[in-house]
Design a protein around this motif. Sequence first.
Motif, PDB file in Angstrom:
ATOM      1  N   VAL A 159      48.434  24.734  -0.514  1.00  0.00           N
ATOM      2  CA  VAL A 159      47.167  24.151  -1.034  1.00  0.00           C
ATOM      3  C   VAL A 159      45.940  24.911  -0.865  1.00  0.00           C
ATOM      4  N   ARG A 160      45.981  25.475   0.379  1.00  0.00           N
ATOM      5  CA  ARG A 160      44.662  26.322   0.527  1.00  0.00           C
ATOM      6  C   ARG A 160      44.443  27.177  -0.413  1.00  0.00           C
ATOM      7  N   VAL A 161      45.486  28.231  -0.698  1.00  0.00           N
ATOM      8  CA  VAL A 161      45.374  29.343  -1.701  1.00  0.00           C
ATOM      9  C   VAL A 161      44.862  29.038  -2.930  1.00  0.00           C
ATOM     10  N   CYS A 162      45.378  27.742  -3.255  1.00  0.00           N
ATOM     11  CA  CYS A 162      44.980  27.365  -4.777  1.00  0.00           C
ATOM     12  C   CYS A 162      43.444  26.581  -4.616  1.00  0.00           C
ATOM     13  N   VAL A 163      42.845  26.148  -3.394  1.00  0.00           N
ATOM     14  CA  VAL A 163      41.674  25.429  -3.392  1.00  0.00           C
ATOM     15  C   VAL A 163      40.643  26.714  -3.301  1.00  0.00           C
ATOM     16  N   GLU A 164      41.141  27.723  -2.473  1.00  0.00           N
ATOM     17  CA  GLU A 164      40.289  28.856  -2.399  1.00  0.00           C
ATOM     18  C   GLU A 164      40.365  29.972  -3.394  1.00  0.00           C
ATOM     19  N   GLY A 165      41.095  29.652  -4.409  1.00  0.00           N
ATOM     20  CA  GLY A 165      41.080  30.354  -5.831  1.00  0.00           C
ATOM     21  C   GLY A 165      41.891  31.714  -5.499  1.00  0.00           C
ATOM     22  N   GLU A 166      42.613  32.129  -4.391  1.00  0.00           N
ATOM     23  CA  GLU A 166      43.632  33.022  -4.321  1.00  0.00           C
ATOM     24  C   GLU A 166      44.743  33.111  -5.560  1.00  0.00           C
ATOM     25  N   PRO A 183      39.501  18.241  -2.854  1.00  0.00           N
ATOM     26  CA  PRO A 183      39.287  18.636  -1.698  1.00  0.00           C
ATOM     27  C   PRO A 183      37.902  18.673  -1.445  1.00  0.00           C
ATOM     28  N   ILE A 184      36.914  18.380  -2.185  1.00  0.00           N
ATOM     29  CA  ILE A 184      35.490  18.236  -2.068  1.00  0.00           C
ATOM     30  C   ILE A 184      35.350  16.771  -1.148  1.00  0.00           C
ATOM     31  N   GLU A 185      35.886  15.757  -1.632  1.00  0.00           N
ATOM     32  CA  GLU A 185      35.870  14.613  -1.069  1.00  0.00           C
ATOM     33  C   GLU A 185      37.000  14.667  -0.201  1.00  0.00           C
ATOM     34  N   GLY A 186      38.030  15.281   0.146  1.00  0.00           N
ATOM     35  CA  GLY A 186      39.020  15.169   1.288  1.00  0.00           C
ATOM     36  C   GLY A 186      39.927  14.224   1.032  1.00  0.00           C
ATOM     37  N   ARG A 187      40.131  13.656  -0.427  1.00  0.00           N
ATOM     38  CA  ARG A 187      40.888  12.428  -0.869  1.00  0.00           C
ATOM     39  C   ARG A 187      42.271  12.865  -1.490  1.00  0.00           C
TER      40      ARG A 187
END
Length: 586
Positions: free
Chosen positions: A171-178, A126-130
């Motif tokens: 994907v979003r809920v995992c990236v944001e730590g939910e 996610p940091i690189e968007g790759r």
Amino acid sequence: MTIDVHGGISHSNAAADKLFGYDESLMGLAVSELLDVQSLEALDSFIHPPEVDANIKLMMGKTKSGGEVPLSIHLTSWTDEGGLQYAMILRNLTELMIAERASSVELQRANIAINSARIGVFEYFPIEGRVVVSEMWRELMELSKGDPVDTQVEWRSRVHPDDLFFAEEAVRVCVEGEQEKAQSEYRLLSKDGFTWQWMQVNVAGINRNYLGEVTSLVGSMSNISARKNIEVSLRSSNEQFRSAFENAPIGHAIFGIDGQWRRANKALCNALGFTRTEIYSRPVEKLTHPEDMGRASEQLGKLIAGEIDTYSEDRRYIRKDGSTMWAQVTVSLVRGAAGKPDHIISQVVDMTEQHKLAAMKGEFIAVISHELRTPLTSVLGSLRLLTAMKSENLSEKVKRLLFIAQQNGDRLYSLINDLLDFEKFSANQLELSLGSHNVWSQVNEAIATNADVACRYDVTFKLYESCEGNLGHLDPKRFQQVMTNLLTNAAKFSDTKSEVRLKIEEDSDFIKISVTNFGQGIPLSFRDKIFSAFAQASMADTRSRGGTGLGLVISKQIVEQSGGRIGFTSDINKETTFWFTVPRIE
């Protein structure tokens, strides 16, 4: 261990001795006896000046017993007054290599399993968007190896617009730590743009940096179209069952094994006069007629015990207004996946009107038997007496009237007997007195008894092939009834002055009796109705030849209940043969 300028071992510790399988010190041995090097120059070649040491990742060592041991070696060189010398730190790689080999095998198995299951794997940074995707992921997306597409853009363009939010949400809920893991299902358009396929994505395997930020997460994608199609089919089937159950014109009910209501359809509620709420509040035993409860409970017990899977019976129910409803009830047990009884399905057909009609028919048959046949017997007896009187001077007109009256009386008497016999068969009340009897004698008796029939229709009855000594298992009275029906029909439909031929033949364990006449034959359109009740080929046959249309039906019942078979063959405008069999007695 250390190696001197001549390539010999100048020092070794106990661990080195043990590593190569020696109980004594290695000192004095040549290094080439222990390591896969031919000379000091070969050993020195691992060090690249200006460096004075080197790490040899893998070199095979030779043990005292002649075996091999994989080694990693840290090699250091130095020079003193004695010349160039070396020091070695050795590590046994055997366990590490075994572990790596096992890990490699496990990885291969995992890859085989994943590919066999057609699961595509991706890793998102996610940091690189790759995104990095596996070959199976590309295959599920119908992308070839050399297809130079941006996988994220391609994926996003083909997800159904109504599903894109839910697909990205996992994907979003995992990236944001939910959440630590998430799942989503969405529709994906095929590469050709014609088909929507269902995909399922599972996201997990989250990695974080020292700041707690998610640096990568691993996900899997699989095609679940087949499962979704099954789910749609099941929903459709369930809906069809629900609609068929609810809107069926006959009563349906579902009960638990404990006898509690689960569902009842409108037809059952209407038949009993209750609302759905009212019927659910009443135990089934309160609706069943008290006299039928014992039998119903007994059958239900057998059903739950597994002795039977289904049963059908006539049962009475008490309606809301207190009246009795006769019903034909079919009850079936449904088992769960483990084979244990789960619930009971009951079908209830209102038979009240049929029972009323059956009672009326019974009364009507009783009237025919007692109020019509009895006086008719007396009338026929009187007519026969008058006809036989020789001393009276009866005019021809009177004689003609007496003949017509007697003929019509006989026809009416035959009709009444056929109706009574047919009722007995319908109610399974026919009694047969079966025994061992000579078939040839029985057939000859039938020919003699029906001689007047042959005379009336101007034909001749003649027995051709026969087996005089054969005994058959039959009821003489009913055998004569079958013969009379077949001979009468043959005479009626024969050409004038023709011959009706009879045969008695052995047929395996049976004796076969056949009656053949020559005439118009049986129309093709009527042959499948020949053994149906009240069947006549045409109204003209009924008027010109008489008959109730019950003779062959009754004959079929007698023959089959006696253990035989009956049938016919017919050629238009040629001949017709009716045959039946009786069990043969040795």
